[in-house]
Design an enzyme around this catalytic site. Structure first.
Site, PDB file in Angstrom:
ATOM      1  CE1 TYR A 105      -4.348  -1.323   0.105  1.00 13.97           C
ATOM      2  CE2 TYR A 105      -3.161  -3.108   1.184  1.00 13.97           C
ATOM      3  CZ  TYR A 105      -4.294  -2.641   0.536  1.00 13.97           C
ATOM      4  OH  TYR A 105      -5.356  -3.484   0.311  1.00 13.97           O
ATOM      5  CD  GLU A 144      -6.216  -6.308   1.638  1.00 11.45           C
ATOM      6  OE1 GLU A 144      -4.999  -6.111   1.864  1.00 11.45           O
ATOM      7  OE2 GLU A 144      -6.895  -5.601   0.863  1.00 11.45           O
ATOM      8  NE  ARG A 160      -6.004 -13.712 -16.492  1.00 11.73           N
ATOM      9  CZ  ARG A 160      -4.781 -13.191 -16.558  1.00 11.73           C
ATOM     10  NH1 ARG A 160      -4.054 -13.054 -15.446  1.00 11.73           N
ATOM     11  NH2 ARG A 160      -4.289 -12.792 -17.708  1.00 11.73           N
ATOM     12  CB  SER A 165     -16.371 -19.947  -8.763  1.00 14.57           C
ATOM     13  OG  SER A 165     -16.618 -18.567  -8.776  1.00 14.57           O
ATOM     14  N   PRO A 221     -20.136 -20.626  -9.149  1.00 12.22           N
ATOM     15  CG  PRO A 221     -20.370 -18.326  -8.810  1.00 12.22           C
ATOM     16  CD  PRO A 221     -19.875 -19.327  -9.801  1.00 12.22           C
ATOM     17  CB  VAL A 229     -17.522  -8.747 -10.799  1.00 11.04           C
ATOM     18  CG1 VAL A 229     -16.825  -8.380 -12.102  1.00 11.04           C
ATOM     19  CG2 VAL A 229     -18.835  -7.993 -10.683  1.00 11.04           C
TER      20      VAL A 229
END
Length: 398
Positions: A98, A140, A206, A209, A281, A388
């Site tokens: 970050y 996280e 990548r 699900s 999913p 998504v």
């Protein structure tokens, strides 16, 4: 909570920053990858970068977060933050990254906006950034702790134990931990990241699900091969690699499972709407509902080009049939097959039980259309959840 002074400054500058946020995001990624080429090679999705999708998602999330801070100062947009945090955790993002993002993002802001970035403006937007960043870091690190892994250390080697060609463009890979240890638990609807080494040495990642339930002895992902002008390049390089090169006995680097599209109220009526590979999913959720003896109504909806293109079609139907109270409706654009609908998904004649919680997965236009129809049928917006694949452009296109 944003300080009172910064709130006033952000409110005043939000139109200018919002108008330029796309250019800022574009320059940010140019600077970031110039300084850290390993990030575009081994962490960021090169296809999304080429298509500009990640830039849109970043711009949308920053603008949405800042707007929320100004308009709702006593709350956080936790739905958005949780979705981003799950994606980051599945990639192994750590708090140190970050600071790197901050350096290049603020350099881009100063370069794009120039003299408009006074010390007061810089301080206010710095506060916005770290409020968002620290919220994500906290979520996280909690997600890492729940999986009992060190922050960022999400990867294990898995062996491909089975391979099934579901359709000409969709293949299921059955997986098991290579070390023989138990597979980590997951919630129905969650995904894993898969990292492969490509011919140019890049290790691209990548997300796919898990299409099996938590109670299944099998872990499986179903991968749709991406076609198009750049199918052999970044847009479809991982899916094409898996289809062309990965066979039973091969190994893959697979992350711990993450994802916030999971069943919430086990006793409530459920509606599962998907299109294309978005059914994966939903299959995990369906199998879990069947395994746990779910008795409330379940409505199963799916849209596809044709029956032959519908991944795991027989499983989709069979799992729905296992439930005590279910109805399945399939729409196909290129088929008038008896027992199914022709055209796009239309919920006009589909009953929706009171108290239904809906879960959507598929292309963004499909999910928007289904969400609008569900709200028109009386389903509260808060009870419609979505997933998504790739960058979340819902906010960016709102």
């Amino acid at each position: 909570m944003l300080s009172e002074k910064s709130t006033a400054t952000v409110r005043a500058t939000l139109p200018a920053v919002g108008a330029a946020i796309g250019d800022i995001a574009d320059l940010f990624y140019t600077k970031l990858f110039a300084a850290h080429p390993e990030l575009i090679r081994d962490l960021f999705n090169r296809g999304n970068q080429n298509a500009g999708l990640q830039k849109q998602a970043l711009a949308g999330s920053i603008a949405a977060f800042a707007t929320h801070l100004v308009e709702h100062p006593d709350t956080r947009p936790d739905v958005m933050l949780n979705r981003i945090a799950h994606k980051h955790a599945s990639l192994g993002v750590t708090r140190e990254q970050y600071a790197v993002v901050h350096e290049h993002l603020f350099a881009a802001i100063v370069e794009i906006l120039g003299e408009a970035v006074t010390p007061e403006v810089a301080a206010a937007w710095d506060e916005v950034y770290w409020l968002m960043a620290n919220a994500l870091i906290a979520i996280e690190e909690r997600l890492y702790a729940e999986q009992q892994v060190l922050a960022g250390d999400v990867w294990r080697t898995w062996t491909v134990t089975g391979r099934v060609e579901e359709t000409p463009d969709c293949t299921t890979f059955r997986l098991a931990p290579a070390d023989g240890a138990p597979a980590p638990s997951h919630l129905p609807g969650q995904y894993v990241s898969v990292q492969v080494e490509l011919p140019d040495g890049a290790r691209q990642i990548r997300q796919y699900s898990l299409s099996t339930s938590p109670g299944s002895p099998v872990r499986a992902i179903t991968v749709k091969r991406v076609h198009g002008p750049a199918a052999a390049g970044p847009d479809g390089e991982v899916s094409n690699h898996l289809h062309a090169r990965v066979r039973v006995g091969d190994t893959l680097r697979v992350s711990a499972p993450y994802g916030d599209l999971t069943l919430r109220d086990a006793a409530a009526p459920v509606l599962l709407a998907s299109a294309g590979i978005g059914c994966t999913p939903m299959l995990s959720m369906l199998e879990h509902l069947a395994d746990t003896g779910h008795t409330a109504p379940v409505t199963v909806l799916h849209a596809d080009r044709s029956p032959a293109d519908h991944p795991l079609r027989e499983d989709h139907r069979a799992l729905a049939d296992k439930l005590a109270d279910s109805a399945a409706h399939f729409w196909y654009e290129e088929s008038a097959e008896l027992g199914h609908h022709t055209g796009h998904m239309d919920l006009t004649a589909v009953p929706v039980a009171p108290g239904t919680t809906a879960y959507l997965c598929g292309p963004l236009p499909f999910m928007r259309a289904v969400r609008e129809q569900l709200i028109a049928k009386g389903v509260p917006a808060a009870d419609v959840h979505y997933e998504v694949f790739g960058p979340d452009l819902w906010l960016a296109s709102a």
